[in-house]
Design an enzyme around this catalytic site. Structure first.
Site, PDB file in Angstrom:
ATOM      1  N   GLY A  98      22.719  19.014 -20.027  1.00  0.00           N
ATOM      2  CA  GLY A  98      23.524  19.401 -20.960  1.00  0.00           C
ATOM      3  C   GLY A  98      25.172  19.857 -20.580  1.00  0.00           C
ATOM      4  O   GLY A  98      25.224  19.808 -19.144  1.00  0.00           O
TER       5      GLY A  98
ATOM      6  N   LYS B 206      25.207  30.041 -10.459  1.00  0.00           N
ATOM      7  CA  LYS B 206      26.282  30.795 -11.408  1.00  0.00           C
ATOM      8  C   LYS B 206      25.551  32.418 -11.439  1.00  0.00           C
ATOM      9  O   LYS B 206      26.425  33.312 -11.710  1.00  0.00           O
ATOM     10  CB  LYS B 206      26.821  30.363 -12.399  1.00  0.00           C
ATOM     11  CG  LYS B 206      25.755  30.130 -13.477  1.00  0.00           C
ATOM     12  CD  LYS B 206      26.310  29.432 -14.926  1.00  0.00           C
ATOM     13  CE  LYS B 206      25.241  29.083 -15.945  1.00  0.00           C
ATOM     14  NZ  LYS B 206      25.957  28.376 -16.951  1.00  0.00           N
TER      15      LYS B 206
ATOM     16  N   ASP C 235      20.328  11.922 -25.911  1.00  0.00           N
ATOM     17  CA  ASP C 235      19.427  12.573 -26.612  1.00  0.00           C
ATOM     18  C   ASP C 235      19.691  13.701 -27.377  1.00  0.00           C
ATOM     19  O   ASP C 235      20.627  14.443 -27.368  1.00  0.00           O
ATOM     20  CB  ASP C 235      18.447  13.239 -25.472  1.00  0.00           C
ATOM     21  CG  ASP C 235      17.195  13.917 -25.923  1.00  0.00           C
ATOM     22  OD1 ASP C 235      16.198  13.422 -25.930  1.00  0.00           O
ATOM     23  OD2 ASP C 235      17.117  15.049 -26.450  1.00  0.00           O
TER      24      ASP C 235
ATOM     25  N   TYR D  19      17.783  20.410 -33.806  1.00  0.00           N
ATOM     26  CA  TYR D  19      18.913  21.126 -33.326  1.00  0.00           C
ATOM     27  C   TYR D  19      20.136  21.282 -34.328  1.00  0.00           C
ATOM     28  O   TYR D  19      20.645  20.423 -34.769  1.00  0.00           O
ATOM     29  CB  TYR D  19      19.580  20.243 -32.097  1.00  0.00           C
ATOM     30  CG  TYR D  19      18.712  19.741 -30.964  1.00  0.00           C
ATOM     31  CD1 TYR D  19      17.473  20.489 -30.919  1.00  0.00           C
ATOM     32  CD2 TYR D  19      19.079  18.587 -30.304  1.00  0.00           C
ATOM     33  CE1 TYR D  19      16.628  20.183 -29.764  1.00  0.00           C
ATOM     34  CE2 TYR D  19      18.020  18.746 -29.106  1.00  0.00           C
ATOM     35  CZ  TYR D  19      16.738  19.330 -29.026  1.00  0.00           C
ATOM     36  OH  TYR D  19      16.071  18.987 -27.773  1.00  0.00           O
TER      37      TYR D  19
END
Length: 313
Positions: free
Chosen positions: A282, A216, A49, A54
């Site tokens: 991602g 995280k 994608d 972007y």
């Protein structure tokens, strides 16, 4: 890797898909971006994608470059139209002019002959819906696009698009790309029911809540350097709350009990929804996509789902 039908189509897409928002075309070095795409392909991920907006087209160039070495029939590629691509009055939106021009521009940047899935990146109040649907239908008839979809449209907007397409004998939208995660669940109330009713599959973005569901970020501790939240142009204050971080700590225990990472638990939880065709992740490094891909095929027990729901609610 497991595969699911995309909505009410015959197209099969991998349960885990790889996106390029905030990663490729500037944020991540091209070499690492291509290595991540190669690792995804190696793991059986066939769904990739991107979007014209972007990094103003640079992400499309990276994704296209990485995928061109593979047989075109072996992967499904999605890109999008809507966002601002220039300073002119017609350089954004969903007018026929902008859609047609941007489709050609995306194909050129990608270096491909057709786009598998072409998304309307947002709803455009200033363009008649019929104009948008007819332009997309024309692209399908020309062979430039195979399937059409939308992103972040409301249940009402998708329903209107389906009814208009049926009335005018135009190609229907078959996929929606919404934000969905353990910490963002708005689509459960109306969007998923509409998707089930009209054969619109969900390909969800931010399944890890922009990294919050990797564990995280910890309550009372500084934000890690080089993390997404540390980037100057990112504002995660709405999701990086003490309440959410407390939930994350409790979810870690459930994940550990299932011998899963927190990210794998979060993705498997999303895939419990039959209307979800794929979870879009991602990756800035190959090892990230390798870990996330392991969530495919995991079925969480009713006991685990109940414990998870208790924490989330």
């Amino acid at each position: 890797m497991q595969y699911r039908r995309l909505g009410n189509t015959g197209l099969k897409v991998s349960e885990i898909s790889l996106g390029s928002w905030l990663t490729y075309g500037g944020y991540v070095e091209e070499e690492k971006a291509i290595a991540s795409i190669d690792k995804a392909y190696e793991l059986g991920i066939n769904f990739f994608d991107t979007a014209n907006v972007y990094m103003r087209g640079d992400a499309e160039k990276v994704v296209g470059k990485a995928l061109r070495k593979y047989p075109r029939s072996s992967y499904v590629l999605a890109t999008k139209v809507f966002g601002k691509m220039g300073d002119g009055p017609n350089d954004h939106g969903l007018s026929r002019k902008h859609i047609v021009e941007q489709c050609d521009a995306s194909l050129k940047r990608l270096g491909l002959d057709y786009i598998d899935i072409y998304y309307c990146h947002r709803y455009h109040q200033d363009t008649p819906l019929e104009e948008t649907l007819r332009a997309l239908d024309d692209l399908i008839r020309q062979g430039k696009v195979l399937y059409i979809g939308v992103s972040e449209w409301s249940a009402e907007q998708m329903t209107e698009a389906i009814h208009l397409a049926d009335k005018k004998l135009l190609d229907r939208i078959v996929v929606n790309q919404p934000n969905y995660s353990m910490l963002q669940r708005y689509i459960e109330k109306e969007v998923i029911p509409v998707g089930k009713k009209h054969g619109i599959g969900q390909v969800v973005f931010s399944p890890l809540a922009q990294g919050v569901l990797t564990g995280k970020y910890k309550k009372g501790q500084a934000i890690p350097e080089n993390s997404r939240a540390a980037q100057k142009d990112m504002n995660l204050s709405r999701i990086l709350t003490e309440d959410n971080l407390e939930k994350v700590e409790k979810l870690k225990a459930i994940a550990a009990n299932e011998n899963l990472s927190l990210a794998q638990l979060a993705i498997a939880w999303i895939l419990r929804q039959e209307n979800v065709a794929s979870a879009l992740v991602g990756a800035s490094r190959p090892e990230q996509i390798e870990e996330n891909a392991k969530a495919s095929g995991i079925t969480l027990s009713q006991e685990t789902l109940a414990k998870t729901e208790e924490i989330l609610s």
